[in-house]
Design a protein around this motif. Structure first.
Motif, PDB file in Angstrom:
ATOM      1  N   GLY A   1      52.035  42.191  49.188  1.00 29.54           N
ATOM      2  CA  GLY A   1      50.885  43.205  49.029  1.00 29.54           C
ATOM      3  C   GLY A   1      51.283  44.611  48.909  1.00 29.54           C
ATOM      4  O   GLY A   1      50.512  45.538  48.834  1.00 29.54           O
ATOM      5  N   GLN A   2      52.633  44.843  49.486  1.00 31.93           N
ATOM      6  CA  GLN A   2      53.168  46.017  49.420  1.00 31.93           C
ATOM      7  C   GLN A   2      54.025  46.243  48.015  1.00 31.93           C
ATOM      8  O   GLN A   2      54.595  45.291  47.645  1.00 31.93           O
ATOM      9  CB  GLN A   2      54.200  46.308  50.528  1.00 31.93           C
ATOM     10  CG  GLN A   2      53.561  46.176  51.986  1.00 31.93           C
ATOM     11  CD  GLN A   2      54.376  46.650  52.982  1.00 31.93           C
ATOM     12  OE1 GLN A   2      55.662  46.878  52.600  1.00 31.93           O
ATOM     13  NE2 GLN A   2      53.809  46.481  54.358  1.00 31.93           N
ATOM     14  N   PRO A   3      54.191  47.376  47.277  1.00 29.90           N
ATOM     15  CA  PRO A   3      54.778  47.636  46.226  1.00 29.90           C
ATOM     16  C   PRO A   3      56.391  47.270  46.455  1.00 29.90           C
ATOM     17  O   PRO A   3      56.944  47.682  47.408  1.00 29.90           O
ATOM     18  CB  PRO A   3      54.655  49.390  46.026  1.00 29.90           C
ATOM     19  CG  PRO A   3      53.595  49.597  46.732  1.00 29.90           C
ATOM     20  CD  PRO A   3      53.222  48.550  47.872  1.00 29.90           C
TER      21      PRO A   3
ATOM     22  N   CYS B   1      52.385  42.971  42.997  1.00 30.28           N
ATOM     23  CA  CYS B   1      52.823  43.989  43.810  1.00 30.28           C
ATOM     24  C   CYS B   1      54.411  44.357  43.327  1.00 30.28           C
ATOM     25  O   CYS B   1      55.180  45.307  44.142  1.00 30.28           O
ATOM     26  CB  CYS B   1      52.792  43.677  45.154  1.00 30.28           C
ATOM     27  SG  CYS B   1      53.805  42.393  45.769  1.00 30.28           S
ATOM     28  N   CYS B   2      54.733  43.452  42.384  1.00 30.21           N
ATOM     29  CA  CYS B   2      56.183  43.525  41.990  1.00 30.21           C
ATOM     30  C   CYS B   2      56.293  44.697  40.850  1.00 30.21           C
ATOM     31  O   CYS B   2      55.534  44.729  39.919  1.00 30.21           O
ATOM     32  CB  CYS B   2      56.671  42.289  41.510  1.00 30.21           C
ATOM     33  SG  CYS B   2      56.621  41.311  42.691  1.00 30.21           S
TER      34      CYS B   2
ATOM     35  N   ARG C   1      46.869  41.300  40.406  1.00 26.06           N
ATOM     36  CA  ARG C   1      47.182  41.162  42.035  1.00 26.06           C
ATOM     37  C   ARG C   1      48.645  41.301  42.254  1.00 26.06           C
ATOM     38  O   ARG C   1      49.084  41.316  43.297  1.00 26.06           O
ATOM     39  CB  ARG C   1      46.527  39.815  42.396  1.00 26.06           C
ATOM     40  CG  ARG C   1      45.292  39.517  42.201  1.00 26.06           C
ATOM     41  CD  ARG C   1      44.702  38.395  42.992  1.00 26.06           C
ATOM     42  NE  ARG C   1      43.571  37.778  42.651  1.00 26.06           N
ATOM     43  CZ  ARG C   1      42.721  37.018  43.157  1.00 26.06           C
ATOM     44  NH1 ARG C   1      43.235  36.386  44.254  1.00 26.06           N
ATOM     45  NH2 ARG C   1      41.573  36.663  42.502  1.00 26.06           N
TER      46      ARG C   1
ATOM     47  N   SER D   1      49.816  36.574  42.065  1.00 26.08           N
ATOM     48  CA  SER D   1      50.365  37.877  42.293  1.00 26.08           C
ATOM     49  C   SER D   1      52.009  37.952  41.423  1.00 26.08           C
ATOM     50  O   SER D   1      52.637  38.698  41.145  1.00 26.08           O
ATOM     51  CB  SER D   1      50.545  38.233  43.566  1.00 26.08           C
ATOM     52  OG  SER D   1      51.482  37.484  44.209  1.00 26.08           O
TER      53      SER D   1
END
Length: 256
Positions: free
Chosen positions: A113-115, A205-206, A203, A169
């Motif tokens: 969920g974090q970049p 985050c990558c 979704r 994601s």
């Protein structure tokens, strides 16, 4: 162009897409009956086999690997020493570019969920992840010491469709896989790069910036499959997923 591990899951996805634009030499332990190209049967750990396979090609896509957790000795022999054998053969044959298949599991303990930038430092979730971090390090060494163009692709979840909610994601669609490898093969003087092998997932985050700088422009989104993906009551807190971040090290857990 040479593709190692061509008979594997990712090979079956990308070889037909590359075949339209490149003359392919395909290498694996056994030849399947459904992929086009000139076949070489053998192991990437065999220096003689790799020397012959690299002769006369202008690029190598190195997919061959143990694609999941396994014993330390097997992972080091196939994933790490095998990659060094491929790089040595490419260098001796004058091949200017090698694309190395890395994995999300090199950074599997990054919080989900974090970049996540493509070139963030390794934080592997398994011995398999450690082996892929070593593959990236070898790629860096062979670029800076010998001048090879080397692109490491941290592949997320490359399947025909997302297999679980975690993959929504990290999915890399078949079409985007073809576009990604095409960009890796055609980019001008890439040097050493690390990019994410993922699609343009809602979704996700990558980071896609590094791939786009190389010419990879993904168009697919796993979200169109979201309604059909089985619910997952316990969402993993890490990119690697629960199975990879909690399994006993060295115990085979399948592909990833």
């Amino acid at each position: 162009m040479l593709v190692t591990g061509a008979a594997g899951r990712v090979g079956h996805i990308v070889v037909p897409r590359l075949h339209a634009a490149w003359d392919l030499r395909l290498l694996d332990l056994a030849r399947p009956g459904d992929l086009p190209g000139e076949w070489v049967t053998g192991s990437v750990t065999d220096a003689g086999v790799m020397a012959g396979a690299c002769r006369g090609v202008d690029a190598v896509i190195h997919l061959a690997a143990l694609a999941g957790e396994d014993s330390w000795d097997r992972l080091m022999a196939v994933n790490v020493s095998g990659t060094r054998t491929v790089l040595d053969a490419a260098l001796a044959a004058g091949v200017p570019r090698v694309v190395l298949a890395s994995s999300v599991h090199t950074v599997g303990f990054r919080p989900a969920g974090q970049p996540v930038p493509a070139d963030c430092p390794p934080c592997p979730d398994t011995l398999y992840g450690v082996s892929k971090a070593a593959v990236e390090a070898l790629g860096s060494l062979y670029h800076f010491r010998f001048g090879l163009d080397v692109i490491c692709v941290r592949i997320g979840s490359c399947f025909v469709r997302p297999v679980d909610r975690h993959a929504l994601s990290l999915w890399l669609s078949p079409g985007d896989a073809g576009r990604m490898f095409e960009a890796c093969l055609t980019a001008t003087a890439p040097g050493f790069r690390v990019i994410w092998g993922v699609s343009a997932n809602s979704r996700g985050c990558c980071s896609l910036r590094e791939g786009r700088e190389l010419g990879y422009h993904p168009v697919d989104d796993a979200e169109r499959f979201a309604a059909a993906v089985p619910p997952d009551e316990t969402v993993s807190a890490h990119l690697g997923g629960r199975l990879f971040t909690t399994t006993e090290l060295g115990r085979p857990i399948g592909q990833g």
